[in-house]
Design an enzyme around this catalytic site. Sequence first.
Site, PDB file in Angstrom:
ATOM      1  N   HIS A   1      -2.308  -2.349  -9.896  1.00  0.00           N
ATOM      2  CA  HIS A   1      -3.269  -1.774  -8.961  1.00  0.00           C
ATOM      3  C   HIS A   1      -4.517  -2.652  -8.952  1.00  0.00           C
ATOM      4  O   HIS A   1      -4.893  -3.180  -9.995  1.00  0.00           O
ATOM      5  CB  HIS A   1      -3.634  -0.339  -9.383  1.00  0.00           C
ATOM      6  CG  HIS A   1      -4.203   0.450  -8.266  1.00  0.00           C
ATOM      7  ND1 HIS A   1      -5.528   0.389  -7.921  1.00  0.00           N
ATOM      8  CD2 HIS A   1      -3.624   1.293  -7.378  1.00  0.00           C
ATOM      9  CE1 HIS A   1      -5.728   1.177  -6.890  1.00  0.00           C
ATOM     10  NE2 HIS A   1      -4.592   1.727  -6.539  1.00  0.00           N
TER      11      HIS A   1
ATOM     12  N   HIS B   1       0.880  -1.188   0.000  1.00  0.00           N
ATOM     13  CA  HIS B   1       0.000   0.000   0.000  1.00  0.00           C
ATOM     14  C   HIS B   1       0.913   1.232   0.000  1.00  0.00           C
ATOM     15  O   HIS B   1       1.657   1.444  -0.958  1.00  0.00           O
ATOM     16  CB  HIS B   1      -0.918  -0.110   1.223  1.00  0.00           C
ATOM     17  CG  HIS B   1      -2.079   0.826   1.239  1.00  0.00           C
ATOM     18  ND1 HIS B   1      -2.426   1.628   0.198  1.00  0.00           N
ATOM     19  CD2 HIS B   1      -3.002   1.088   2.213  1.00  0.00           C
ATOM     20  CE1 HIS B   1      -3.499   2.335   0.513  1.00  0.00           C
ATOM     21  NE2 HIS B   1      -3.875   2.031   1.741  1.00  0.00           N
TER      22      HIS B   1
ATOM     23  N   ASP C   1       2.799   5.388  -6.947  1.00  0.00           N
ATOM     24  CA  ASP C   1       4.060   5.289  -6.214  1.00  0.00           C
ATOM     25  C   ASP C   1       5.291   5.177  -7.101  1.00  0.00           C
ATOM     26  O   ASP C   1       6.411   5.220  -6.599  1.00  0.00           O
ATOM     27  CB  ASP C   1       4.024   4.068  -5.278  1.00  0.00           C
ATOM     28  CG  ASP C   1       3.063   4.293  -4.136  1.00  0.00           C
ATOM     29  OD1 ASP C   1       3.082   5.404  -3.591  1.00  0.00           O
ATOM     30  OD2 ASP C   1       2.301   3.376  -3.818  1.00  0.00           O
TER      31      ASP C   1
HETATM   32  N1  CMC Z   1       4.856  -6.932 -10.583  1.00  0.00           N
HETATM   33  C1  CMC Z   1       4.766  -8.146 -11.174  1.00  0.00           C
HETATM   34  N2  CMC Z   1       3.626  -8.849 -11.246  1.00  0.00           N
HETATM   35  C2  CMC Z   1       2.533  -8.317 -10.692  1.00  0.00           C
HETATM   36  C3  CMC Z   1       2.549  -7.055 -10.052  1.00  0.00           C
HETATM   37  C4  CMC Z   1       3.769  -6.353 -10.017  1.00  0.00           C
HETATM   38  N3  CMC Z   1       3.854  -5.161  -9.441  1.00  0.00           N
HETATM   39  N4  CMC Z   1       1.313  -6.772  -9.596  1.00  0.00           N
HETATM   40  C5  CMC Z   1       0.556  -7.814  -9.921  1.00  0.00           C
HETATM   41  N5  CMC Z   1       1.286  -8.752 -10.583  1.00  0.00           N
HETATM   42  C6  CMC Z   1       0.803 -10.010 -11.177  1.00  0.00           C
HETATM   43  C7  CMC Z   1       0.582 -11.058 -10.100  1.00  0.00           C
HETATM   44  O1  CMC Z   1       1.729 -11.845  -9.888  1.00  0.00           O
HETATM   45  C8  CMC Z   1      -0.562 -11.837 -10.690  1.00  0.00           C
HETATM   46  O2  CMC Z   1      -0.036 -12.673 -11.719  1.00  0.00           O
HETATM   47  P1  CMC Z   1      -0.648 -14.157 -11.952  1.00  0.00           P
HETATM   48  O3  CMC Z   1      -2.052 -13.902 -12.431  1.00  0.00           O
HETATM   49  O4  CMC Z   1       0.247 -14.764 -12.956  1.00  0.00           O
HETATM   50  O5  CMC Z   1      -0.607 -14.828 -10.612  1.00  0.00           O
HETATM   51  C9  CMC Z   1      -1.413 -10.783 -11.385  1.00  0.00           C
HETATM   52  O6  CMC Z   1      -0.491  -9.739 -11.723  1.00  0.00           O
HETATM   53  C10 CMC Z   1      -2.517 -10.208 -10.512  1.00  0.00           C
HETATM   54  O7  CMC Z   1      -1.941  -9.753  -9.294  1.00  0.00           O
HETATM   55  P2  CMC Z   1      -2.686  -9.706  -7.908  1.00  0.00           P
HETATM   56  O8  CMC Z   1      -1.689  -9.740  -6.788  1.00  0.00           O
HETATM   57  O9  CMC Z   1      -3.777 -10.730  -7.891  1.00  0.00           O
HETATM   58  O10 CMC Z   1      -3.357  -8.267  -7.971  1.00  0.00           O
HETATM   59  P3  CMC Z   1      -3.980  -7.474  -6.760  1.00  0.00           P
HETATM   60  O11 CMC Z   1      -5.068  -6.625  -7.301  1.00  0.00           O
HETATM   61  O12 CMC Z   1      -4.327  -8.382  -5.627  1.00  0.00           O
HETATM   62  O13 CMC Z   1      -2.770  -6.568  -6.253  1.00  0.00           O
HETATM   63  C11 CMC Z   1      -1.263  -4.770  -5.968  1.00  0.00           C
HETATM   64  C12 CMC Z   1      -2.633  -5.201  -6.488  1.00  0.00           C
HETATM   65  C13 CMC Z   1      -1.163  -3.237  -6.009  1.00  0.00           C
HETATM   66  C14 CMC Z   1      -1.128  -5.202  -4.489  1.00  0.00           C
HETATM   67  C15 CMC Z   1      -0.174  -5.419  -6.844  1.00  0.00           C
HETATM   68  O14 CMC Z   1      -0.296  -5.007  -8.176  1.00  0.00           O
HETATM   69  C16 CMC Z   1       1.237  -5.157  -6.321  1.00  0.00           C
HETATM   70  O15 CMC Z   1       1.722  -5.870  -5.437  1.00  0.00           O
HETATM   71  N6  CMC Z   1       1.936  -4.081  -6.863  1.00  0.00           N
HETATM   72  C17 CMC Z   1       3.257  -3.721  -6.367  1.00  0.00           C
HETATM   73  C18 CMC Z   1       3.106  -2.918  -5.098  1.00  0.00           C
HETATM   74  C19 CMC Z   1       2.626  -1.515  -5.366  1.00  0.00           C
HETATM   75  O16 CMC Z   1       3.131  -0.827  -6.251  1.00  0.00           O
HETATM   76  N7  CMC Z   1       1.636  -1.062  -4.540  1.00  0.00           N
HETATM   77  C20 CMC Z   1       1.118   0.295  -4.623  1.00  0.00           C
HETATM   78  C21 CMC Z   1      -0.307   0.320  -5.037  1.00  0.00           C
HETATM   79  S1  CMC Z   1      -0.857   1.963  -5.475  1.00  0.00           S
HETATM   80  C22 CMC Z   1      -0.839   2.826  -4.003  1.00  0.00           C
HETATM   81  C23 CMC Z   1      -1.977   2.477  -3.143  1.00  0.00           C
HETATM   82  O17 CMC Z   1      -3.116   2.814  -3.494  1.00  0.00           O
HETATM   83  O18 CMC Z   1      -1.719   1.884  -2.081  1.00  0.00           O
END
Ligand code: CMC
Length: 447
Positions: free
Chosen positions: A311, A272, A367
């Site tokens: 996201h 986050h 971010d």
């Molecule tokens: N790098 C590589 N792969 C990713 C990433 C990433 N940053 N984000 C998602 N994926 C992949 C993930 O491995 C999954 O792949 P597969 O379908 O093959 O298993 C797919 O994309 C879907 O990911 P998810 O974890 O199910 O997606 P989510 O909606 O639960 O997570 C997130 C959203 C923001 C937690 C995630 O994209 C992430 O960890 N990003 C990096 C951390 C980050 O930049 N966070 C800041 C968010 S914006 C500020 C805020 O509002 O807090």
Amino acid sequence: MTVTAPRNSLTIVDNRTGKSYEVPIEYGSINTMELRKAKVSEEDFGLLGYDPGYLNTASCKSRITYIDGDKGILRYRGYPIEQLAEKSTFLETAYLLIKGELPDKERLAVWTYNIRHNTMTHANMTKFMDGFRYDAHPMGILVGTIGALSTFYPDAKDISNEESRKLQVRRMIGKIPTLAAMSFRHSMGFPYVLPDDDLSYSGNFLSMMFKMTELHYKPNPVLEKALDVLFILHADHEQNCSASAVRAVGSSGVDPFSAIAAGCAALYGPLHGGANEAVIQMLIKIGSLDKVPEFIKSVKAGEGRLMGFGHRVYKNYDPRAKIIKDIAFQVFEETGRNPMLDIALELERIALEDDYFVSRKLYPNVDFYSGLIYQAMGFPLDMFPVLFAIGRVPGWLSQWIEQVKDGEQKISRPRQIYLGQEKRDYIPMEQRPKNRLDEEKFGICRL
Ligand code: CMC
């Protein structure tokens, strides 16, 4: 031929019993309590919805922030984020979020005055702050000191009193930059700086952060404006992890400082608000442009994430990231170019062309570039999530107020699907497992 008018409802057939249920649709959603009517027997509890992480569950009706993740749209109270970033100020945007409309000149002046006159903290707060270790993470300090505000202002418990709510709002927005700057100065061993009423909200924060021996700190106007816009961009983001934490904790009827401390704790996590710090750690680890392809390969192999990308809601370029990228170039004109910018630009270029990221709709989020700006402005890495928290306070407050006033809200209390042991009898000490093999037989979980 008779044509039946479409009904705004969903018909569900329970194949276990053959019974069908008509569930009303309102605002494109169904009330999952309706599912409880589907039972196999009188004693049956009824069907539950299962949705870890609330991927498809609306927890409230809200009138604050609108996001269309597919189109990359973000609006506060109907106003596009691009217009607010260009024309508004952080304090005006805070007013908009909390009160619902833009203020006229007089209202804005009163609002600004009230916040400026709530920037000081009780003198005992410095003693509390001094109790933290010299190397304490400022975000941990912030969580603790915001929580402690509830002990300085016990009147904040009167949450059903509108006048009390207004006062806590002013206190919270006024004091967060002071607490944030104190947490930084504590870690540096610098004396705390008192707020300066002659400066703008972001200018005063810069003064409390960086003022040394000069009599009057003069913030660089470009950096002051950039910080103000960054606060606007972070001010709210509907039902994200920290806003949901504020609402969940606030639903118990606790005072707003305790609820906002919970939001701040949620923001601390690397998925986050901690992501901006994690982006810089990642760029440092990559080190040089030629290592970018290798790093992308490791992300695709599941060895880590490309921080600042992806996201839950945006499946398009985060509109905030676009604005921040422009600000980054304005700031670098003043501070000199952050040497890690080139690595970030190259990561973005490759990721936007690579099928792994394209097929998963992973785009830069808020971010990705904000950390580079903060670093160029002189903020240490561990202050990045703190800066996010300062910006997010009006959002947390507006979500909290909306919830307190919402007659449909109840104490937050999800259900679970229990998969644990059936009833069993207490085991005397001498009969309990002694080794790993036995432990497995007894089903002991490891932490
Ligand atoms: N790098 C590589 N792969 C990713 C990433 C990433 N940053 N984000 C998602 N994926 C992949 C993930 O491995 C999954 O792949 P597969 O379908 O093959 O298993 C797919 O994309 C879907 O990911 P998810 O974890 O199910 O997606 P989510 O909606 O639960 O997570 C997130 C959203 C923001 C937690 C995630 O994209 C992430 O960890 N990003 C990096 C951390 C980050 O930049 N966070 C800041 C968010 S914006 C500020 C805020 O509002 O807090």
